[in-house]
Enzyme design. Structure first.
Site, PDB file in Angstrom:
ATOM      1  N   HIS A  53      -7.787 -13.507  -5.749  1.00 53.42           N
ATOM      2  CA  HIS A  53      -6.781 -12.874  -4.878  1.00 53.42           C
ATOM      3  C   HIS A  53      -7.080 -11.385  -4.755  1.00 53.42           C
ATOM      4  O   HIS A  53      -6.976 -10.642  -5.732  1.00 53.42           O
ATOM      5  CB  HIS A  53      -5.388 -13.087  -5.472  1.00 53.42           C
ATOM      6  N   HIS A  55      -6.646  -7.925  -1.905  1.00 51.74           N
ATOM      7  CA  HIS A  55      -6.418  -7.255  -0.631  1.00 51.74           C
ATOM      8  C   HIS A  55      -7.359  -6.052  -0.708  1.00 51.74           C
ATOM      9  O   HIS A  55      -7.007  -5.024  -1.294  1.00 51.74           O
ATOM     10  CB  HIS A  55      -4.972  -6.782  -0.492  1.00 51.74           C
ATOM     11  N   ARG A  79       5.378  -0.529  -2.077  1.00 53.87           N
ATOM     12  CA  ARG A  79       5.029  -1.168  -0.818  1.00 53.87           C
ATOM     13  C   ARG A  79       5.175  -0.190   0.360  1.00 53.87           C
ATOM     14  O   ARG A  79       4.374  -0.216   1.294  1.00 53.87           O
ATOM     15  CB  ARG A  79       5.919  -2.410  -0.596  1.00 53.87           C
ATOM     16  N   ARG A 207       8.986 -15.201   2.393  1.00 55.79           N
ATOM     17  CA  ARG A 207       9.667 -14.172   3.180  1.00 55.79           C
ATOM     18  C   ARG A 207       9.091 -14.077   4.584  1.00 55.79           C
ATOM     19  O   ARG A 207       9.767 -13.708   5.533  1.00 55.79           O
ATOM     20  CB  ARG A 207       9.519 -12.810   2.494  1.00 55.79           C
ATOM     21  N   HIS A 266       0.827 -15.141  -8.253  1.00 55.81           N
ATOM     22  CA  HIS A 266       1.805 -14.536  -9.180  1.00 55.81           C
ATOM     23  C   HIS A 266       2.664 -15.622  -9.863  1.00 55.81           C
ATOM     24  O   HIS A 266       2.503 -15.826 -11.046  1.00 55.81           O
ATOM     25  CB  HIS A 266       2.699 -13.477  -8.505  1.00 55.81           C
ATOM     26  N   ASP A 317      -6.146  -8.527  -6.832  1.00 64.99           N
ATOM     27  CA  ASP A 317      -5.004  -8.214  -5.974  1.00 64.99           C
ATOM     28  C   ASP A 317      -5.081  -6.815  -5.352  1.00 64.99           C
ATOM     29  O   ASP A 317      -5.793  -6.607  -4.386  1.00 64.99           O
ATOM     30  CB  ASP A 317      -3.719  -8.428  -6.791  1.00 64.99           C
TER      31      ASP A 317
HETATM   32  C1  NGQ Z   1       0.776  -7.607  -0.372  1.00 64.30           C
HETATM   33  N1  NGQ Z   1       1.127  -7.450  -2.759  1.00 64.30           N
HETATM   34  O1  NGQ Z   1       0.900  -8.367   0.583  1.00 64.30           O
HETATM   35  O2  NGQ Z   1      -0.127  -6.777  -0.449  1.00 64.30           O
HETATM   36  C2  NGQ Z   1       1.770  -7.704  -1.488  1.00 64.30           C
HETATM   37  C3  NGQ Z   1       2.879  -6.709  -1.312  1.00 64.30           C
HETATM   38  C4  NGQ Z   1       4.658  -8.024  -0.150  1.00 64.30           C
HETATM   39  C5  NGQ Z   1       1.615  -8.020  -3.840  1.00 64.30           C
HETATM   40  N2  NGQ Z   1       2.562  -8.902  -3.694  1.00 64.30           N
HETATM   41  C6  NGQ Z   1       3.679  -6.889  -0.095  1.00 64.30           C
HETATM   42  N3  NGQ Z   1       1.188  -7.694  -5.022  1.00 64.30           N
HETATM   43  O3  NGQ Z   1       4.587  -8.897  -1.002  1.00 64.30           O
HETATM   44  O4  NGQ Z   1       5.523  -8.009   0.725  1.00 64.30           O
HETATM   45 ZN    ZN Z   2      -1.248 -10.126  -3.077  1.00 61.87          ZN
END
Ligand code: NGQ
Ligand code: ZN
Length: 450
Positions: A53, A55, A79, A207, A266, A317
């Site tokens: 995972h 990004h 975020r 979400r 996660h 991540d």
């Molecule tokens: C992401 N990262 O999409 O990069 C997410 C944050 C979210 C992590 N969850 C944004 N660690 O989940 O809305």
């Molecule tokens: Zn992520």
């Protein structure tokens, strides 16, 4: 046919000495043991691990979100910083940052990556002429560095449970089902020239996708890995309960055909029954221990999950720190700290490093839809350790592996082979200088956006 000779190597059945690995077109075709030959290609060889995972663009903001705001900082304030950072990233930047992150992954023990890719559009939210412009860039970064790519184009349509409107910070991610179909097609083309690439897909989270959208996606793409973020933050659990009366993992297991092709990223906040049910489903828990610590997510119940027969892998991540042994170490330490025990993840008499490594290798391979490990049919990916490192004095086999994970970390890495090619020597990728230079230029500009 090319052959690599290792003094000892960790095979699926355990450590073997005098290992000769034959490979062709980047894949392992034969593994011999007990071969009397010089260990010319490495003294101690491990299979490369998967970062299941990533990004990759978030590598560029490592260290820029460690300053406290006026109120309590949280995942959600982080975020906001991340959304500001990605606001001005161009397609060229995406490629430079991804190439640098992938190079670091190779230098630090990962030979495959699952890129959970959601930054699809231009800064104002309009699509590029090629909807998979950024996927093309990520594919180039994989080709430039040699890391094996599993591309996971992300479906992202909403800003909260039950189809809530997205916020302006999310405009570069959004598509409806039609747009996503075009994106998937173009993503397939983007990776078509990478010999070992795999295509899956990823609804971003409960979400970002409604139940109807999830159903439509799962039936439209019946093969390949499916990844989804789930139950990372308590607010997410509470919002899910308010929306559906169920917790996120509970909801997912009840409403989607969660099985071996799924990877739940996660899955931090689980009840006992969710832990058992997730283990039984055959899905992989995609743990990102360093990022989860950095973001204050909480601790995954890893020992209970493992005892119930669950599969897990690790991912980098946010890429705030890239290290394969470090992810395994953080996972183990999270369990030691919460349970106040030592050697939490292993069975009596077993090496903890070995247990973590074997499990993360298998889970990572499953989640990325590829064969991994030093075995026929897998890509010829190896990480060798420097036997002269003081941390390895007097150690081999599992003691060497434990010392890599708990003491020396990635500084012990000597060579890394990707698809049979030497890409890292003495710990340095053969394109390190050029990729670091391109990365520095991009980051100088972007750092000012935070
Ligand atoms: C992401 N990262 O999409 O990069 C997410 C944050 C979210 C992590 N969850 C944004 N660690 O989940 O809305
Ligand atoms: Zn992520």
């Amino acid at each position: 046919m090319p052959v690599l000779h290792f003094g000892q190597a960790l095979l699926p059945m355990g450590w073997a000495r005098g290992v000769a690995v034959h490979h062709e077109a980047g894949l392992i075709t034969r593994v011999e043991t007990g071969v009397e030959a010089v260990a010319s290609d490495g003294a101690i060889a491990l299979p490369g691990l998967a970062s299941l995972h990533s990004h990759s663009f978030q590598r560029g903001m490592a260290g820029l979100a460690e300053r406290r705001g006026q109120s309590d900082d949280s995942f959600w304030t982080w975020r906001e910083v991340m959304y500001r950072f990605l606001g001005e990233i161009t397609a060229e930047d995406v490629e430079a940052i991804a190439a640098f992150a992938f190079m670091e992954m190779l230098e630090r023990g990962f030979t495959a990556v699952g890129e959970f890719h959601y930054l699809h559009h231009q800064p104002d939210g309009t699509a590029y002429a090629n909807p998979a412009e950024h996927a093309v860039r990520i594919a180039s970064a994989s080709a430039e560095t040699g890391i094996a790519l599993t591309l996971l184009p992300v479906f992202y349509a909403h800003g909260g449970f039950g189809g809530q409107a997205a916020n302006p910070g999310q405009r570069r991610f959004l598509s409806d089902l039609h747009g996503f179909a075009r994106l998937m097609e173009a993503s397939g083309r983007a990776i078509s020239r990478l010999p070992h690439a795999v295509l899956g897909f990823a609804p971003h989270s409960l979400r970002a996708a409604t139940p109807d959208e999830l159903n439509a996606l799962v039936s439209a793409y019946p093969i390949g890995p499916v990844h989804i973020h789930v139950a990372e933050q308590m607010k997410e659990v509470q919002d899910c309960l308010a929306w559906s009366g169920q917790r996120p993992v509970e909801w997912l297991l009840a409403h989607q055909p969660v099985d071996e092709r799924w990877c739940l990223i996660h899955a931090t906040h689980l009840t006992e029954s969710e832990t058992l049910a997730l283990a039984k489903s055959g899905a992989v828990a995609g743990l990102c221990p360093i990022t989860e610590a950095n973001l204050g997510d909480g601790v995954f119940p890893a020992t209970d999950f493992l005892a119930a027969g669950g599969s897990f892998g690790v991912g980098t991540d946010s890429n705030v720190e890239i290290t394969a042994p470090g992810e395994l170490r953080m996972l183990e330490y999270s369990q030691r700290l919460t349970r106040r025990v030592r050697n939490a993840m292993s069975l009596p008499g077993a090496s903890t490093g070995r247990t973590l490594y074997d499990r993360a290798l298998a889970g990572g391979a499953q989640a990325l839809g590829r064969a991994m490990g030093i075995a026929v049919g897998a890509r010829a990916d190896f990480v060798t350790l420097n036997p002269n490192a003081p941390d390895l004095a007097g150690r081999d086999g599992d003691y060497a592996l434990d010392s890599y994970i708990f003491a020396g970390d990635h500084a012990l890495i000597d060579k890394v082979y990707a698809a049979g090619k030497l890409v890292v020597d003495k710990g340095r990728h053969h394109r390190h200088e050029a990729l670091a230079q391109a990365y520095r230029q991009v980051i100088h500009r972007l750092a000012s956006t935070i």
